[in-house]
Scaffold this motif. Sequence first.
Motif, mmCIF file in Angstrom:
data_model
loop_
_atom_site.group_PDB
_atom_site.id
_atom_site.type_symbol
_atom_site.label_atom_id
_atom_site.label_comp_id
_atom_site.label_asym_id
_atom_site.label_seq_id
_atom_site.Cartn_x
_atom_site.Cartn_y
_atom_site.Cartn_z
ATOM 1 N N LYS A 203 -0.003 -7.047 -8.843
ATOM 2 C CA LYS A 203 -0.978 -6.215 -8.140
ATOM 3 C C LYS A 203 -0.698 -6.196 -6.631
ATOM 4 O O LYS A 203 -0.243 -7.191 -6.053
ATOM 5 C CB LYS A 203 -2.394 -6.733 -8.377
ATOM 6 C CG LYS A 203 -2.853 -6.715 -9.824
ATOM 7 C CD LYS A 203 -3.160 -5.312 -10.306
ATOM 8 C CE LYS A 203 -3.788 -5.327 -11.694
ATOM 9 N NZ LYS A 203 -4.002 -3.977 -12.233
ATOM 10 N N VAL A 204 -0.988 -5.066 -6.016
ATOM 11 C CA VAL A 204 -0.900 -4.948 -4.555
ATOM 12 C C VAL A 204 -1.734 -6.039 -3.889
ATOM 13 O O VAL A 204 -1.322 -6.643 -2.899
ATOM 14 C CB VAL A 204 -1.365 -3.546 -4.100
ATOM 15 C CG1 VAL A 204 -1.647 -3.529 -2.603
ATOM 16 C CG2 VAL A 204 -0.310 -2.495 -4.449
ATOM 17 N N GLN A 205 -2.912 -6.295 -4.447
ATOM 18 C CA GLN A 205 -3.804 -7.330 -3.902
ATOM 19 C C GLN A 205 -3.090 -8.679 -3.835
ATOM 20 O O GLN A 205 -3.184 -9.403 -2.833
ATOM 21 C CB GLN A 205 -5.051 -7.448 -4.776
ATOM 22 C CG GLN A 205 -5.961 -8.629 -4.454
ATOM 23 C CD GLN A 205 -6.679 -8.477 -3.134
ATOM 24 O OE1 GLN A 205 -7.286 -7.451 -2.864
ATOM 25 N NE2 GLN A 205 -6.618 -9.499 -2.290
ATOM 26 N N ASP A 206 -2.368 -9.008 -4.884
ATOM 27 C CA ASP A 206 -1.708 -10.317 -4.948
ATOM 28 C C ASP A 206 -0.492 -10.392 -4.026
ATOM 29 O O ASP A 206 -0.248 -11.418 -3.388
ATOM 30 C CB ASP A 206 -1.278 -10.610 -6.388
ATOM 31 C CG ASP A 206 -2.457 -10.696 -7.339
ATOM 32 O OD1 ASP A 206 -3.550 -11.075 -6.886
ATOM 33 O OD2 ASP A 206 -2.287 -10.364 -8.526
ATOM 34 N N SER B 83 -8.547 2.039 -6.452
ATOM 35 C CA SER B 83 -8.303 1.279 -5.227
ATOM 36 C C SER B 83 -6.823 0.964 -5.174
ATOM 37 O O SER B 83 -6.245 0.548 -6.193
ATOM 38 C CB SER B 83 -9.103 -0.024 -5.207
ATOM 39 O OG SER B 83 -8.625 -0.872 -4.157
ATOM 40 N N PRO B 84 -6.171 1.166 -4.033
ATOM 41 C CA PRO B 84 -4.731 0.855 -3.962
ATOM 42 C C PRO B 84 -4.420 -0.600 -4.262
ATOM 43 O O PRO B 84 -3.300 -0.926 -4.674
ATOM 44 C CB PRO B 84 -4.360 1.227 -2.524
ATOM 45 C CG PRO B 84 -5.639 1.215 -1.767
ATOM 46 C CD PRO B 84 -6.694 1.638 -2.739
ATOM 47 N N CYS C 259 3.078 -3.866 5.757
ATOM 48 C CA CYS C 259 2.835 -3.195 4.476
ATOM 49 C C CYS C 259 1.383 -2.741 4.354
ATOM 50 O O CYS C 259 1.094 -1.654 3.837
ATOM 51 C CB CYS C 259 3.207 -4.118 3.320
ATOM 52 S SG CYS C 259 4.986 -4.474 3.220
ATOM 53 N N GLN C 260 0.467 -3.578 4.836
ATOM 54 C CA GLN C 260 -0.952 -3.201 4.797
ATOM 55 C C GLN C 260 -1.208 -1.951 5.631
ATOM 56 O O GLN C 260 -2.049 -1.115 5.272
ATOM 57 C CB GLN C 260 -1.813 -4.357 5.302
ATOM 58 C CG GLN C 260 -1.877 -5.535 4.350
ATOM 59 C CD GLN C 260 -2.515 -6.776 4.980
ATOM 60 O OE1 GLN C 260 -3.143 -6.695 6.043
ATOM 61 N NE2 GLN C 260 -2.350 -7.915 4.340
ATOM 62 N N ALA C 261 -0.481 -1.818 6.735
ATOM 63 C CA ALA C 261 -0.650 -0.628 7.576
ATOM 64 C C ALA C 261 -0.347 0.638 6.774
ATOM 65 O O ALA C 261 -1.042 1.655 6.892
ATOM 66 C CB ALA C 261 0.260 -0.718 8.795
ATOM 67 N N VAL C 262 0.691 0.582 5.948
ATOM 68 C CA VAL C 262 1.057 1.732 5.116
ATOM 69 C C VAL C 262 0.004 1.965 4.034
ATOM 70 O O VAL C 262 -0.487 3.087 3.846
ATOM 71 C CB VAL C 262 2.442 1.514 4.465
ATOM 72 C CG1 VAL C 262 2.776 2.670 3.523
ATOM 73 C CG2 VAL C 262 3.513 1.376 5.540
ATOM 74 N N ILE C 263 -0.342 0.907 3.315
ATOM 75 C CA ILE C 263 -1.288 1.025 2.198
ATOM 76 C C ILE C 263 -2.625 1.583 2.671
ATOM 77 O O ILE C 263 -3.198 2.500 2.053
ATOM 78 C CB ILE C 263 -1.484 -0.355 1.530
ATOM 79 C CG1 ILE C 263 -0.175 -0.811 0.876
ATOM 80 C CG2 ILE C 263 -2.612 -0.317 0.510
ATOM 81 C CD1 ILE C 263 -0.138 -2.286 0.541
#
Length: 618
Positions: A322-325, A361-362, A477-481
Amino acid sequence: MAGSRTRPKEYIPETEEEMLEIMQKVKKQGGLLLLSCGGIDWSGLPEDKIFNKLDLTKLLEKNLRESPVEPHEPPAKRTRMRKTEASARLGSSLAQDEARLTLNILQAKVGPSPDIIREDFKNWSGTQRASVLSSKPKSLTELQTLISVAKSSGLKVRCAGTKHSWSPIFADQNQLLIYMDKMASDYPNNQRIFMEEVQCHSDTVKVHIMSGVTNEEFKQFQLDNNISLPCNILLTVVQTVSVVVTGSHGVGKDSKCVCDYLEQIRIVDSDGKLRTYSGRPQDDDRMKAVAANFGLFGVVYDVTLRLDNKQPIVKTVNNYSKVQDVFYTTGVLEDMVAKNWSMELFWFPLNSFLFGPKKYSPKNDEVMIRLINPDDKGHNPVGDKYYEWKDIWDFRSSFLLSVFQNCFRNPTFLPYMQSISFVMLREVIYPHKDDLYEKLTNAVHFRKYIHKVPVYDMEFAFDLSEQNNCNIIRKACQAVIEEVERRRCQGKFPLNIAMEMRWMSYSDSYLSPASIVSASKAKDPKVIYIEVLSLTDTKGWDDFCRVIATAWMKLGGVPHLAKQWDFLSGVGIDIDNYIRQRFGDRINQFKDQLQQSKADPERMFFNTKLEQLLYPKK
């Protein structure tokens, strides 16, 4: 079909609207959709999942029957000419007459061969266009004559391999563009790739590669001779010399850029003389400049690379998390970096939209994680039949994307198309199952046919030398997401392919962004490259990239000079100045070596943008 598999439902839409209805219906019912054009071999797919077949044969026939203009080539508008337009046409006609005269004079000076033609140049992605003079010399003598005539005529000269670079490193308007794919070699038996005799007990071997040789040819040469370059880029249609001189990179904990494996390079300078530069970038300042020289020392005739005298077997694993992980949990990236030789991460936005939780949710999207590690247990590599099967699916996915790319640009269709495409990737082409053992060269060039669909690409390099720098990678990466999600809520989708992340060691070459680490003299130098990719002509791409670039620059990222960066200036960004600041003294060292070499004292191998970048007006 495997024994206990539930018979799949088959849907054959005749219109895009029907296709959307089917996708929405399947979303409500559960199950997974696989795109196809005709039959599907269901063997090898997980039997505990319900697959449905979305056959696009009729839609494909409809699209081909209507023969639409390619999306990245909008049709010209026909309008009635006004007087001002007529005057402009007259001026253009006179300019064309002058250009024809120039062309005829040049051809007369060069002689009957090589031909010089007028070309409306466009690179692969359509980001660079110009009306140029172009030529394809077939011998060293023809090349030398061409350059000498260009110099005496005051013409600037640039080269183009297969046109796959995104940035303005090609010829400007009315400059001479040289293609080297027809160039004959001076190797034994006219070979275009030549391996020197291996010295007794040597771990390495020298391989000479002519300009014009593609990575596909080079890949096959390595496999045939049981030798290997530790790294290379994914694409095989590009020319290997182009990969070298643009400072392009692969992936691997101890791998450098391809240009760092240079042993020798031969270049025709502005006087038409063939020069030989020898040495290794790590030891020689001239080689640090000439390795990734972007064509500024002259036209490259051939390169000699240092390869390993073996073809290692590696274990390849495809994981999905997951993106979260991955991007929001401390310790996950650090653990991957510590435990793996090679790590590539791909986030395909909206991949959980159709088959994930009801509220998108992304953070519920999955990240494809491709890990490569040395095999220390002597496994046999997978055979050719595996690659034949995988290449078929690679072709199918790229073909469908190329035909239906307008659906990926359409805000209504995009979330569904992304989800279904990801299912094909995760369940069929790169499933998470038993470890795959393969030859390193096959693992490096693991995907075919991606060149069938032109894309935009912006990539930055980040220093990962310190352990806490994984925080910087997470933030990048968070900036993109988060920017993708913010725009999705506005009905905008500027990122419709992927965000990709991969790591390597560093580079000794002055103009490689990976040199930012070697300059810091870190004990354990590492660089992370992060890039974003979208289909060409995606709405909002430029503005999206400026937002992302601003965030990445605050984190110390440096643009890859062969990918998109020149359009970033504006709205508070002076990208040229930023690049000069981040490269620092390495740009001055490059210029010093170029000047001392006297390979191009009049800068005839510079175009406007490269001159602005390296020699800004005060």
